[in-house]
Design a protein around this motif. Sequence first.
Motif, short mmCIF file in Angstrom:
data_model
loop_
_atom_site.label_atom_id
_atom_site.label_comp_id
_atom_site.label_asym_id
_atom_site.label_seq_id
_atom_site.Cartn_x
_atom_site.Cartn_y
_atom_site.Cartn_z
N TRP A 90 0.80 -1.22 0.00
CA TRP A 90 0.00 0.00 0.00
C TRP A 90 0.84 1.28 0.00
O TRP A 90 0.34 2.34 -0.28
CB TRP A 90 -0.93 0.00 1.22
CG TRP A 90 -1.91 -1.14 1.18
CD1 TRP A 90 -3.12 -1.15 0.53
CD2 TRP A 90 -1.77 -2.42 1.77
NE1 TRP A 90 -3.74 -2.37 0.70
CE2 TRP A 90 -2.93 -3.17 1.44
CE3 TRP A 90 -0.77 -3.03 2.54
CZ2 TRP A 90 -3.12 -4.49 1.88
CZ3 TRP A 90 -0.95 -4.34 2.97
CH2 TRP A 90 -2.12 -5.05 2.63
N ASP A 148 -10.96 -2.73 9.49
CA ASP A 148 -11.96 -2.69 8.42
C ASP A 148 -13.29 -2.31 9.07
O ASP A 148 -13.82 -3.07 9.87
CB ASP A 148 -12.05 -4.06 7.74
CG ASP A 148 -12.75 -3.99 6.40
OD1 ASP A 148 -12.94 -2.88 5.88
OD2 ASP A 148 -13.11 -5.06 5.86
N ASP A 161 -20.42 0.47 3.22
CA ASP A 161 -19.51 -0.67 3.17
C ASP A 161 -20.03 -1.81 4.04
O ASP A 161 -20.78 -1.60 4.99
CB ASP A 161 -18.08 -0.28 3.56
CG ASP A 161 -17.29 0.32 2.39
OD1 ASP A 161 -17.71 0.14 1.23
OD2 ASP A 161 -16.25 0.97 2.63
N HIS A 196 -13.72 -4.20 -3.80
CA HIS A 196 -12.77 -5.16 -3.24
C HIS A 196 -13.44 -5.95 -2.12
O HIS A 196 -14.35 -5.46 -1.44
CB HIS A 196 -11.53 -4.43 -2.73
CG HIS A 196 -10.61 -3.97 -3.82
ND1 HIS A 196 -9.66 -3.01 -3.65
CD2 HIS A 196 -10.51 -4.37 -5.13
CE1 HIS A 196 -9.01 -2.81 -4.79
NE2 HIS A 196 -9.51 -3.63 -5.70
N HIS A 213 -14.72 -4.91 1.39
CA HIS A 213 -15.73 -3.85 1.45
C HIS A 213 -17.12 -4.33 1.00
O HIS A 213 -18.12 -3.71 1.35
CB HIS A 213 -15.30 -2.64 0.62
CG HIS A 213 -14.08 -1.97 1.16
ND1 HIS A 213 -14.13 -0.84 1.93
CD2 HIS A 213 -12.76 -2.30 1.06
CE1 HIS A 213 -12.90 -0.48 2.28
NE2 HIS A 213 -12.06 -1.36 1.77
N HIS A 237 -8.35 4.49 -6.79
CA HIS A 237 -8.07 3.17 -6.21
C HIS A 237 -8.70 2.11 -7.10
O HIS A 237 -8.09 1.07 -7.38
CB HIS A 237 -8.62 3.11 -4.79
CG HIS A 237 -8.36 1.79 -4.11
ND1 HIS A 237 -7.09 1.27 -3.97
CD2 HIS A 237 -9.21 0.89 -3.54
CE1 HIS A 237 -7.17 0.10 -3.34
NE2 HIS A 237 -8.45 -0.15 -3.07
N HIS A 250 -14.37 4.18 -7.53
CA HIS A 250 -14.28 4.36 -6.08
C HIS A 250 -15.05 5.61 -5.67
O HIS A 250 -15.10 6.61 -6.38
CB HIS A 250 -12.81 4.48 -5.65
CG HIS A 250 -12.64 4.57 -4.17
ND1 HIS A 250 -12.81 5.75 -3.47
CD2 HIS A 250 -12.34 3.61 -3.25
CE1 HIS A 250 -12.61 5.52 -2.18
NE2 HIS A 250 -12.33 4.23 -2.02
N ASP A 298 -11.24 3.58 0.48
CA ASP A 298 -9.81 3.32 0.30
C ASP A 298 -9.16 4.39 -0.56
O ASP A 298 -8.17 4.13 -1.25
CB ASP A 298 -9.59 1.94 -0.33
CG ASP A 298 -9.67 0.82 0.69
OD1 ASP A 298 -9.93 1.11 1.87
OD2 ASP A 298 -9.47 -0.35 0.30
N HIS A 305 -5.29 4.48 2.48
CA HIS A 305 -5.41 3.33 3.36
C HIS A 305 -4.97 3.63 4.79
O HIS A 305 -5.43 2.97 5.72
CB HIS A 305 -4.60 2.16 2.80
CG HIS A 305 -5.20 1.53 1.60
ND1 HIS A 305 -5.11 2.09 0.34
CD2 HIS A 305 -5.95 0.40 1.45
CE1 HIS A 305 -5.75 1.32 -0.53
NE2 HIS A 305 -6.28 0.31 0.11
N ASN A 311 -3.64 0.36 -7.30
CA ASN A 311 -4.60 1.35 -7.77
C ASN A 311 -4.69 1.34 -9.29
O ASN A 311 -3.69 1.09 -9.99
CB ASN A 311 -4.23 2.74 -7.28
CG ASN A 311 -4.64 2.97 -5.85
OD1 ASN A 311 -4.81 2.03 -5.08
ND2 ASN A 311 -4.83 4.23 -5.48
N ASN A 317 -10.58 4.55 6.76
CA ASN A 317 -11.13 3.26 7.16
C ASN A 317 -10.09 2.34 7.79
O ASN A 317 -10.25 1.89 8.93
CB ASN A 317 -11.75 2.58 5.93
CG ASN A 317 -12.50 1.31 6.27
OD1 ASN A 317 -12.16 0.60 7.20
ND2 ASN A 317 -13.51 1.00 5.50
N HIS A 318 -9.03 2.03 7.09
CA HIS A 318 -8.10 1.00 7.54
C HIS A 318 -7.16 1.50 8.64
O HIS A 318 -6.35 0.72 9.14
CB HIS A 318 -7.32 0.45 6.36
CG HIS A 318 -8.16 -0.30 5.38
ND1 HIS A 318 -8.96 -1.37 5.75
CD2 HIS A 318 -8.36 -0.14 4.04
CE1 HIS A 318 -9.60 -1.84 4.69
NE2 HIS A 318 -9.26 -1.11 3.64
#
Length: 267
Positions: A44, A58, A73, A121, A124, A184, A188, A206, A209, A223, A250-251
């Motif tokens: 990433w 997540d 999500d 992905h 999600h 991404h 997205h 995302d 990240h 990406n 998010n992450h």
Amino acid sequence: MRMNRWFLGLATAMAIALPAGAQTVDRLYVMDCGHNAATDQARWSPGVNTGKPIGLSDSCYLIRHGTQWLLWDTGYPDAIADKPMTNALGTATRAKKLVAQLAEIGVKPDDIAYVAVSHTHGDHVGNVDLFPAATLLIQKAEVDWAFAEGKTPPFRKDRPMRELAGDLDIFGDGSAVILSTPGHTPGHQSLLVHLPSTGWVVLTGDAAHFKDNWDNDRVPSMNTSADQTHASHARLATIVAAKKALLWINHDQPTFESLKHSPAFYE
């Protein structure tokens, strides 16, 4: 964040179209939708911390607007709570199932009016099919990309679905606005939410990240477009500044530790 004038100009022009006198949603719940014990951060952040393990949270977000519910999500599949999944990227786990967390706040899958996903992905969209009656809000570009010939479909396509071509004011009052932020993946999207006490919050999906990538305008190796990623970063930065919004990456949220017992909520 490193951005050239062209991207900043584009971002400013796009942000102007957002509602000025927005109303608010009632409440936002943050739910633990999994954790990835990843083996190499450099997937990433190319060239940075190569070979260094990293833990990625997540999250899923449930939003109440009057009598309507919006789920942003859906995280890793609930099945991972019963059987963790290990692959070349790391090990994915879930402490609690999404349906169980909804039940804790008295919400059933059929109560959800809208499901919106940042992108397709697997971490999600793992539970999209648990909400067959909800209208799925997703960019057309993402649908075309995810369901291209030869790919494994990320979820069932025979369901209520609104394919978008840009931003969407979901409830028509500016309280929850989908923002087109490609890069991404081709379709997205992020979400701008207005809460009564917390104020404005941007859910990034995302688009970035973790904060270090955001701060340095980095583009992950997977990406689909570096140019679109930089432009989306710039757009979000402009909106965050204009709205004095919180940026929730998010992450980067440690929800897998803090939300073991019940969903947290914000008003």
